[in-house]
Design a protein around this motif. Structure first.
Motif, PDB file in Angstrom:
ATOM      1  N   THR A 187       0.811  -1.214   0.000  1.00 35.23           N
ATOM      2  CA  THR A 187       0.000   0.000   0.000  1.00 35.23           C
ATOM      3  C   THR A 187       0.846   1.267   0.000  1.00 35.23           C
ATOM      4  OG1 THR A 187      -0.138  -0.066   2.406  1.00 35.23           O
ATOM      5  CG2 THR A 187      -1.971  -1.060   1.168  1.00 35.23           C
ATOM      6  N   LYS A 188       2.161   1.118   0.053  1.00 35.51           N
ATOM      7  CA  LYS A 188       3.092   2.250   0.126  1.00 35.51           C
ATOM      8  C   LYS A 188       2.904   3.043   1.422  1.00 35.51           C
ATOM      9  CE  LYS A 188       4.455   1.852  -4.306  1.00 35.51           C
ATOM     10  NZ  LYS A 188       4.459   0.441  -4.521  1.00 35.51           N
ATOM     11  N   THR A 204      -8.301   8.082   4.245  1.00 31.94           N
ATOM     12  CA  THR A 204      -8.865   8.840   3.133  1.00 31.94           C
ATOM     13  C   THR A 204      -9.338   7.881   2.050  1.00 31.94           C
ATOM     14  OG1 THR A 204      -6.722   8.954   2.040  1.00 31.94           O
ATOM     15  CG2 THR A 204      -7.275  10.759   3.570  1.00 31.94           C
ATOM     16  N   LEU A 205     -10.057   8.400   1.078  1.00 32.76           N
ATOM     17  CA  LEU A 205     -10.524   7.565  -0.026  1.00 32.76           C
ATOM     18  C   LEU A 205      -9.357   6.947  -0.799  1.00 32.76           C
ATOM     19  CD1 LEU A 205     -12.881   6.394  -1.558  1.00 32.76           C
ATOM     20  CD2 LEU A 205     -12.987   8.498  -2.893  1.00 32.76           C
ATOM     21  N   PRO A 206      -8.287   7.690  -1.118  1.00 33.74           N
ATOM     22  CA  PRO A 206      -7.151   7.041  -1.802  1.00 33.74           C
ATOM     23  C   PRO A 206      -6.534   5.909  -0.974  1.00 33.74           C
ATOM     24  CG  PRO A 206      -6.992   9.410  -2.020  1.00 33.74           C
ATOM     25  CD  PRO A 206      -8.108   9.147  -1.055  1.00 33.74           C
ATOM     26  N   LEU A 207      -6.464   6.089   0.342  1.00 38.11           N
ATOM     27  CA  LEU A 207      -5.923   5.033   1.190  1.00 38.11           C
ATOM     28  C   LEU A 207      -6.840   3.815   1.195  1.00 38.11           C
ATOM     29  CD1 LEU A 207      -3.924   3.900   3.207  1.00 38.11           C
ATOM     30  CD2 LEU A 207      -5.148   5.104   4.989  1.00 38.11           C
ATOM     31  N   THR A 257      -8.766   2.905  -1.178  1.00 34.27           N
ATOM     32  CA  THR A 257      -8.595   2.281  -2.489  1.00 34.27           C
ATOM     33  C   THR A 257      -7.340   1.420  -2.510  1.00 34.27           C
ATOM     34  OG1 THR A 257      -9.727   4.145  -3.526  1.00 34.27           O
ATOM     35  CG2 THR A 257      -8.392   2.752  -4.966  1.00 34.27           C
ATOM     36  N   ALA A 258      -6.242   1.926  -1.950  1.00 34.78           N
ATOM     37  CA  ALA A 258      -4.986   1.158  -1.894  1.00 34.78           C
ATOM     38  C   ALA A 258      -5.149  -0.090  -1.034  1.00 34.78           C
ATOM     39  CB  ALA A 258      -3.858   2.035  -1.369  1.00 34.78           C
TER      40      ALA A 258
END
Length: 80
Positions: free
Chosen positions: A45-46, A63-66, A68-69
């Motif tokens: 997930t970086k 957050t939404l990007p997190l 998603t990852a």
């Protein structure tokens, strides 16, 4: 005669439960079911292992990007 106003604390934002706790449980359960270590998930997930542990402890509001990852990383088993 009107009723007295109730404090905002009387109106939970999420009456069905705690979303952070639900996410923490889901991430931990899926990661362990796939046999992925915290470090492996962090790499995929970086994120750092510390960040993954915070998510799994329910101490993070991702957050939404997190999200998603996390979803992409937990979709299939880890392959080295």
């Amino acid at each position: 005669m009107s009723e007295p106003r109730r404090p905002i604390e009387d109106f939970p934002a999420h009456p069905a439960g705690d979303p952070a706790a639900d996410l923490a449980h889901a991430v931990r359960e899926r990661r362990t079911a796939l046999g992925i270590s915290v470090e492996d998930l962090a790499e995929r997930t970086k994120l750092t292992a510390r960040q993954i542990r915070a998510i799994e402890a329910g101490h993070s509001a991702p957050t939404l990007p997190l999200l998603t990852a996390l979803a992409a990383a937990l979709r299939t088993a880890f392959t080295a």
